[in-house]
Design a protein around this motif. Sequence first.
Motif, PDB file in Angstrom:
ATOM      1  N   LYS A 116       7.186   1.315   5.956  1.00 17.90           N
ATOM      2  CA  LYS A 116       6.604   2.471   6.810  1.00 17.90           C
ATOM      3  C   LYS A 116       4.849   2.654   6.633  1.00 17.90           C
ATOM      4  O   LYS A 116       4.376   2.679   7.508  1.00 17.90           O
ATOM      5  CB  LYS A 116       7.238   3.817   6.646  1.00 17.90           C
ATOM      6  N   ARG A 117       4.586   2.388   5.307  1.00 13.52           N
ATOM      7  CA  ARG A 117       3.018   2.589   4.938  1.00 13.52           C
ATOM      8  C   ARG A 117       2.564   1.198   5.122  1.00 13.52           C
ATOM      9  O   ARG A 117       1.238   1.084   4.929  1.00 13.52           O
ATOM     10  CB  ARG A 117       3.131   2.886   3.610  1.00 13.52           C
ATOM     11  N   GLY A 118       3.115   0.254   5.347  1.00 10.36           N
ATOM     12  CA  GLY A 118       2.519  -1.058   5.531  1.00 10.36           C
ATOM     13  C   GLY A 118       2.100  -1.725   4.456  1.00 10.36           C
ATOM     14  O   GLY A 118       1.074  -2.665   4.139  1.00 10.36           O
ATOM     15  N   ILE A 119       2.681  -1.404   3.169  1.00  7.87           N
ATOM     16  CA  ILE A 119       2.415  -1.886   1.900  1.00  7.87           C
ATOM     17  C   ILE A 119       3.295  -2.905   1.547  1.00  7.87           C
ATOM     18  O   ILE A 119       4.412  -2.992   1.196  1.00  7.87           O
ATOM     19  CB  ILE A 119       2.620  -0.671   0.831  1.00  7.87           C
ATOM     20  N   ASP A 120       2.772  -4.329   1.220  1.00 10.06           N
ATOM     21  CA  ASP A 120       3.315  -5.554   0.969  1.00 10.06           C
ATOM     22  C   ASP A 120       2.831  -5.929  -0.241  1.00 10.06           C
ATOM     23  O   ASP A 120       2.208  -5.412  -0.863  1.00 10.06           O
ATOM     24  CB  ASP A 120       2.925  -6.443   1.953  1.00 10.06           C
ATOM     25  N   GLY A 121       3.937  -6.950  -0.817  1.00 11.37           N
ATOM     26  CA  GLY A 121       3.352  -7.681  -2.143  1.00 11.37           C
ATOM     27  C   GLY A 121       4.135  -7.078  -3.338  1.00 11.37           C
ATOM     28  O   GLY A 121       3.904  -7.552  -4.263  1.00 11.37           O
TER      29      GLY A 121
END
Length: 243
Positions: free
Chosen positions: A103-108
């Motif tokens: 939802k927060r667009g946090i990748d990796g």
Amino acid sequence: MSETVSFGYRDVDADEKAGMVRSVFSSVAAKYDLMNDAMSGGAHRLWKDQFVRRVKPQAGEAILDMAGGTGDIAFRLARHGAQVTVADINPDMLGVGQERATKRGIDGLAWSEQNAEQLTFADRRFDAYTIAFGIRNVTHIDKALAEAHRVLRFGGRFFCLEFSSTTWPGFSEVYDAYSHHAVPQLGKMLAGDAESYRYLIESIRRFPPMPEFERMIRAAGFAQTKVEPILGGLVAIHSGWKI
């Protein structure tokens, strides 16, 4: 006779505790962050910010965030460019964290179901090990600390954020009354689960005092250990180095 360990104010068979803790966090996973806000008046966010400032995450370094299922600490670490592995014994908590990251667009971020006492990672794998509000739920704290030491590289750092016992006169009595009576009721109203939150409060009372826990960290092999009390020790940041 079988070994017994604390589960809140009860003593239970050591072999049963991990499953009991897993059940508690499966029950509260969906409302965990909402309850943290309600119980602390939002202060847990400031404590976590302070904790991550002490860790001083660096771009590219490998950090293991143990018992970090919902991602609160990992998200903060990742902002600095650290390569974070989020580990938790409870898949439901990891699921909440992964959903929040999406939802927060946090990748990796890497997500891994792990028992803190028996990590599957290789020796000297990480530059830093963090654990926030999780180590008091471990069955054998000494084993978890030994594993933290094992997976850290030489020069690696250990950081733990955990509730403790405040030394401020008067405040401890007020907090005891609030936590034992109000928190389970908040759990019932907001999460439909008073008993799990009663356990979480009781587990704080059974956790070793700050000086004793610092000795346990040193006994695991860490050097230059330090304790930073917050609100007189209601919460404390513990740290040490593998040298």
